[in-house]
Design a protein around this motif. Structure first.
Motif, PDB file in Angstrom:
ATOM      1  N   MET A 177      81.686  54.520  34.516  1.00  0.00           N
ATOM      2  CA  MET A 177      82.018  53.232  34.591  1.00  0.00           C
ATOM      3  C   MET A 177      83.521  52.712  33.971  1.00  0.00           C
ATOM      4  O   MET A 177      83.810  51.751  34.349  1.00  0.00           O
ATOM      5  CB  MET A 177      80.868  52.573  33.542  1.00  0.00           C
ATOM      6  N   CYS A 178      83.924  53.697  33.507  1.00  0.00           N
ATOM      7  CA  CYS A 178      85.268  53.520  32.642  1.00  0.00           C
ATOM      8  C   CYS A 178      86.231  53.180  33.695  1.00  0.00           C
ATOM      9  O   CYS A 178      86.504  53.833  34.608  1.00  0.00           O
ATOM     10  CB  CYS A 178      85.634  54.604  31.806  1.00  0.00           C
ATOM     11  N   ILE A 179      87.285  52.055  33.520  1.00  0.00           N
ATOM     12  CA  ILE A 179      88.289  51.744  34.407  1.00  0.00           C
ATOM     13  C   ILE A 179      89.736  52.432  34.243  1.00  0.00           C
ATOM     14  O   ILE A 179      90.630  52.185  35.033  1.00  0.00           O
ATOM     15  CB  ILE A 179      88.534  49.952  34.778  1.00  0.00           C
ATOM     16  N   GLY A 180      89.576  53.075  33.136  1.00  0.00           N
ATOM     17  CA  GLY A 180      90.752  53.688  32.608  1.00  0.00           C
ATOM     18  C   GLY A 180      92.078  52.818  32.364  1.00  0.00           C
ATOM     19  O   GLY A 180      93.118  53.258  32.371  1.00  0.00           O
ATOM     20  N   CYS A 181      91.602  52.076  31.393  1.00  0.00           N
ATOM     21  CA  CYS A 181      92.807  51.024  30.899  1.00  0.00           C
ATOM     22  C   CYS A 181      93.303  51.296  29.510  1.00  0.00           C
ATOM     23  O   CYS A 181      94.476  50.842  29.416  1.00  0.00           O
ATOM     24  CB  CYS A 181      92.099  49.623  31.118  1.00  0.00           C
ATOM     25  N   TRP A 234      82.639  63.044  43.653  1.00  0.00           N
ATOM     26  CA  TRP A 234      82.819  62.030  42.793  1.00  0.00           C
ATOM     27  C   TRP A 234      83.810  61.528  42.178  1.00  0.00           C
ATOM     28  O   TRP A 234      84.180  60.367  42.214  1.00  0.00           O
ATOM     29  CB  TRP A 234      81.533  62.021  41.779  1.00  0.00           C
ATOM     30  N   ILE A 235      84.615  62.473  41.748  1.00  0.00           N
ATOM     31  CA  ILE A 235      85.789  62.036  40.863  1.00  0.00           C
ATOM     32  C   ILE A 235      86.725  61.419  41.951  1.00  0.00           C
ATOM     33  O   ILE A 235      87.244  60.377  41.747  1.00  0.00           O
ATOM     34  CB  ILE A 235      86.316  63.409  40.519  1.00  0.00           C
ATOM     35  N   LYS A 236      86.961  61.899  43.248  1.00  0.00           N
ATOM     36  CA  LYS A 236      87.925  61.408  44.209  1.00  0.00           C
ATOM     37  C   LYS A 236      87.078  60.037  44.511  1.00  0.00           C
ATOM     38  O   LYS A 236      88.046  58.995  44.690  1.00  0.00           O
ATOM     39  CB  LYS A 236      88.072  62.069  45.409  1.00  0.00           C
ATOM     40  N   MET A 237      86.160  59.663  44.785  1.00  0.00           N
ATOM     41  CA  MET A 237      85.314  58.632  45.176  1.00  0.00           C
ATOM     42  C   MET A 237      85.463  57.634  44.025  1.00  0.00           C
ATOM     43  O   MET A 237      85.872  56.412  44.225  1.00  0.00           O
ATOM     44  CB  MET A 237      83.781  58.727  45.399  1.00  0.00           C
ATOM     45  N   ASP A 239      88.564  52.743  41.957  1.00  0.00           N
ATOM     46  CA  ASP A 239      89.525  52.136  41.028  1.00  0.00           C
ATOM     47  C   ASP A 239      90.760  51.695  41.829  1.00  0.00           C
ATOM     48  O   ASP A 239      91.290  50.458  41.334  1.00  0.00           O
ATOM     49  CB  ASP A 239      89.892  53.000  40.065  1.00  0.00           C
ATOM     50  N   ARG A 240      91.416  52.421  42.744  1.00  0.00           N
ATOM     51  CA  ARG A 240      92.214  51.985  43.508  1.00  0.00           C
ATOM     52  C   ARG A 240      92.309  50.632  44.235  1.00  0.00           C
ATOM     53  O   ARG A 240      92.825  49.892  44.267  1.00  0.00           O
ATOM     54  CB  ARG A 240      92.921  53.102  44.068  1.00  0.00           C
ATOM     55  N   GLN A 241      90.996  50.741  44.747  1.00  0.00           N
ATOM     56  CA  GLN A 241      90.622  49.569  45.639  1.00  0.00           C
ATOM     57  C   GLN A 241      90.553  48.330  44.796  1.00  0.00           C
ATOM     58  O   GLN A 241      90.706  47.228  45.115  1.00  0.00           O
ATOM     59  CB  GLN A 241      89.411  49.800  46.315  1.00  0.00           C
ATOM     60  N   THR A 242      89.660  48.607  43.688  1.00  0.00           N
ATOM     61  CA  THR A 242      89.538  47.389  42.789  1.00  0.00           C
ATOM     62  C   THR A 242      90.767  46.852  42.098  1.00  0.00           C
ATOM     63  O   THR A 242      90.920  45.614  42.241  1.00  0.00           O
ATOM     64  CB  THR A 242      88.669  47.910  41.565  1.00  0.00           C
ATOM     65  N   GLN A 243      91.864  47.526  41.935  1.00  0.00           N
ATOM     66  CA  GLN A 243      93.195  47.296  41.655  1.00  0.00           C
ATOM     67  C   GLN A 243      93.824  46.307  42.527  1.00  0.00           C
ATOM     68  O   GLN A 243      94.573  45.511  42.579  1.00  0.00           O
ATOM     69  CB  GLN A 243      94.206  48.340  41.133  1.00  0.00           C
TER      70      GLN A 243
END
Length: 166
Positions: free
Chosen positions: A71-75, A109-112, A117-121
């Motif tokens: 769930m983490c977005i890496g912020c 999963w990691i790539k997905m 995250d990239r698409q959300t940004q």
């Protein structure tokens, strides 16, 4: 009869020994990571302090089989606020790799999640541009009015928002 939950006393040492997991043992569970987390604001099931606790008590399966580690977005807000300099975001990267290695999730999963995250940004960027340039929204009041009108157009969003607040 319910199966007894197994705990692995070596789990915390295995996490801490990996690049990104080094700060684990410095955590004293103050909760600042959770208090400042934008994900925990909208997802009650995401609690960095709980995840750290699970690691420390050896709940290997509970952690690695959990959707929470994805769930983490890496912020890195948790890391910036942590008084012990525990890099929780990096700990999650360790847990994600372990979940793949131990086959709790498929190797893709990691790539997905990175793609999500990239698409959300990109979506965030496009929304800000739309609000700023096309809707001329430059204040919180203007945004709140715009948002209320848009929510009314999307009944399913309103239903989901109501479920989030129950």
């Amino acid at each position: 009869m319910k199966a007894e939950k197994k705990f692995d006393p070596q789990f915390k040492y295995q996490v801490a020994s990996r690049p990104g997991g080094e700060g684990l043992m410095a955590c004293f569970a103050c909760g600042v990571c959770t208090a400042g987390c934008p994900v925990s604001e909208v997802e009650s099931g995401f609690n960095p302090r709980r995840i750290i606790h699970q690691i420390l008590v050896g709940d290997r399966e509970g952690v690695l089989a959990s959707k929470a580690i994805w769930m983490c977005i890496g912020c890195y807000t948790c890391t910036a606020h942590c008084p012990q300099d525990v890099e929780f975001t990096n700990l999650l990267k360790v847990l994600r790799r372990m979940a793949v290695e131990e086959e709790y999730v498929d190797s893709h999963w990691i790539k997905m999640i990175e793609d999500v995250d990239r698409q959300t940004q990109k979506l965030r960027r496009d929304l800000i541009s739309h609000l700023w340039e096309e809707k001329n929204i430059h204040s919180v009041n203007d945004f709140e009015k715009f948002y209320e009108n848009e929510i009314k157009k999307l009944a399913w969003v309103k239903e989901n928002n109501n479920h989030d607040h129950e």
